[in-house]
Design a protein around this motif. Structure first.
Motif, PDB file in Angstrom:
ATOM      1  N   GLY A  46     -50.587  22.426  24.840  1.00 19.73           N
ATOM      2  CA  GLY A  46     -50.588  23.428  23.788  1.00 19.73           C
ATOM      3  C   GLY A  46     -49.197  23.731  23.281  1.00 19.73           C
ATOM      4  O   GLY A  46     -48.262  22.940  23.456  1.00 19.73           O
ATOM      5  N   VAL A  69     -52.357  27.353  14.465  1.00 19.82           N
ATOM      6  CA  VAL A  69     -53.567  27.149  15.263  1.00 19.82           C
ATOM      7  C   VAL A  69     -54.639  26.466  14.419  1.00 19.82           C
ATOM      8  O   VAL A  69     -55.286  25.508  14.863  1.00 19.82           O
ATOM      9  CB  VAL A  69     -54.085  28.488  15.832  1.00 19.82           C
ATOM     10  CG1 VAL A  69     -55.464  28.321  16.450  1.00 19.82           C
ATOM     11  CG2 VAL A  69     -53.108  29.030  16.872  1.00 19.82           C
ATOM     12  N   PHE A  73     -55.857  22.798  15.500  1.00 24.30           N
ATOM     13  CA  PHE A  73     -57.217  22.780  16.039  1.00 24.30           C
ATOM     14  C   PHE A  73     -58.186  22.894  14.865  1.00 24.30           C
ATOM     15  O   PHE A  73     -58.845  23.909  14.681  1.00 24.30           O
ATOM     16  CB  PHE A  73     -57.417  23.930  17.033  1.00 24.30           C
ATOM     17  CG  PHE A  73     -56.435  23.924  18.168  1.00 24.30           C
ATOM     18  CD1 PHE A  73     -56.308  22.831  19.009  1.00 24.30           C
ATOM     19  CD2 PHE A  73     -55.617  25.011  18.392  1.00 24.30           C
ATOM     20  CE1 PHE A  73     -55.412  22.826  20.062  1.00 24.30           C
ATOM     21  CE2 PHE A  73     -54.713  25.020  19.444  1.00 24.30           C
ATOM     22  CZ  PHE A  73     -54.601  23.918  20.281  1.00 24.30           C
ATOM     23  N   LEU A  76     -61.904  24.425  14.437  1.00 25.30           N
ATOM     24  CA  LEU A  76     -62.183  25.839  14.687  1.00 25.30           C
ATOM     25  C   LEU A  76     -63.021  26.514  13.613  1.00 25.30           C
ATOM     26  O   LEU A  76     -63.578  27.574  13.860  1.00 25.30           O
ATOM     27  CB  LEU A  76     -60.868  26.617  14.795  1.00 25.30           C
ATOM     28  CG  LEU A  76     -60.050  26.400  16.053  1.00 25.30           C
ATOM     29  CD1 LEU A  76     -58.751  27.159  15.947  1.00 25.30           C
ATOM     30  CD2 LEU A  76     -60.825  26.845  17.271  1.00 25.30           C
ATOM     31  N   ARG A 139     -56.100  24.272  24.283  1.00 25.63           N
ATOM     32  CA  ARG A 139     -57.490  24.057  24.651  1.00 25.63           C
ATOM     33  C   ARG A 139     -57.583  24.059  26.167  1.00 25.63           C
ATOM     34  O   ARG A 139     -56.771  23.442  26.847  1.00 25.63           O
ATOM     35  CB  ARG A 139     -57.990  22.714  24.126  1.00 25.63           C
ATOM     36  CG  ARG A 139     -58.128  22.669  22.628  1.00 25.63           C
ATOM     37  CD  ARG A 139     -58.952  21.466  22.220  1.00 25.63           C
ATOM     38  NE  ARG A 139     -58.949  21.293  20.785  1.00 25.63           N
ATOM     39  CZ  ARG A 139     -59.701  21.987  19.945  1.00 25.63           C
ATOM     40  NH1 ARG A 139     -60.506  22.919  20.408  1.00 25.63           N
ATOM     41  NH2 ARG A 139     -59.644  21.775  18.651  1.00 25.63           N
ATOM     42  N   LEU A 144     -60.853  27.402  23.189  1.00 25.24           N
ATOM     43  CA  LEU A 144     -59.507  27.649  22.683  1.00 25.24           C
ATOM     44  C   LEU A 144     -59.027  28.960  23.286  1.00 25.24           C
ATOM     45  O   LEU A 144     -59.728  29.965  23.237  1.00 25.24           O
ATOM     46  CB  LEU A 144     -59.496  27.768  21.163  1.00 25.24           C
ATOM     47  CG  LEU A 144     -58.173  28.303  20.581  1.00 25.24           C
ATOM     48  CD1 LEU A 144     -57.076  27.258  20.709  1.00 25.24           C
ATOM     49  CD2 LEU A 144     -58.334  28.734  19.135  1.00 25.24           C
TER      50      LEU A 144
END
Length: 201
Positions: A46, A69, A73, A76, A139, A144
């Motif tokens: 991360g 973020v 990711f 999401l 993750r 998350l």
């Protein structure tokens, strides 16, 4: 991990671009060991930031981190509709009520004026300006996780300011977060972890 004496909004955003692991703002004070969630998130691949209160406040770190973020990711969208609001609440809670030690405003215009005055005084205090804020994301299995940690006095600070106040003034914003994600509060409120389940790629 990028290390710098001072970050601005552009340099903060840049150090959160893949594959970078984030940034640490240096100072002349003895370094404080990062929290366990921050270190665990980095070990999971991360990213995170360790910033002074002044930098985090001036650079709108919640907005910058939220965008990072979402970029990193991208799956999401269907799993974390309250992500930006949750990150904003965590960071505001840690900065204002944690590092700056300013209690929530009382009702009415007079209460708001007092709040603004206390916030201005806190932002002018070099000790409170220099306290660190940690924020990290990774993750963990299919989830998350996002963690925010401050160097404030925890929930007990409000008893020192006003013994008649509720012992946990920081719960207001945290209650909003708990509606959007699983919330874990540690270190007497100095560290908060939110988990969005099932956000795997």
């Amino acid at each position: 991990m990028t290390a710098a004496r001072h970050f601005g909004p552009d340099s903060l955003a840049a150090c959160l671009e893949e594959p970078a692991a984030g940034g640490i703002e240096l100072d002349d004070i003895a370094p404080v060991a990062p929290g366990r969630h921050f270190l665990r998130h980095l070990s999971l691949g991360g990213f995170g930031l360790v910033l002074s209160t002044a930098t985090a406040y001036q650079c709108e770190v919640a907005l910058i981190f939220s965008k990072a973020v979402r970029r990193r990711f991208s799956s999401l969208d269907d799993h974390a509709p309250g992500l930006e609001r949750a990150i904003h609440e965590l960071v505001a809670n840690a900065l204002v009520h944690g590092n700056l030690a300013v209690p929530s405003p009382k009702m009415g215009m007079e209460g708001f004026d007092d709040y603004c005055r206390m916030l201005d005084q806190a932002l002018a205090d070099p000790i409170r300006q220099g306290r660190r804020l940690e924020i990290s994301a990774a993750r963990s299995d299919a989830d998350l996780e996002i963690s925010v940690r401050d160097q404030g006095a925890g929930y007990e600070f409000c008893r020192f300011i006003d013994p008649s106040e509720d012992a946990q003034p920081r719960q207001h914003g945290l209650a909003i977060i708990a509606e959007a994600a699983e919330l874990i509060v540690e270190e007497s409120g100095r560290c908060s972890l939110i988990r969005f389940p099932g956000a795997a790629p």
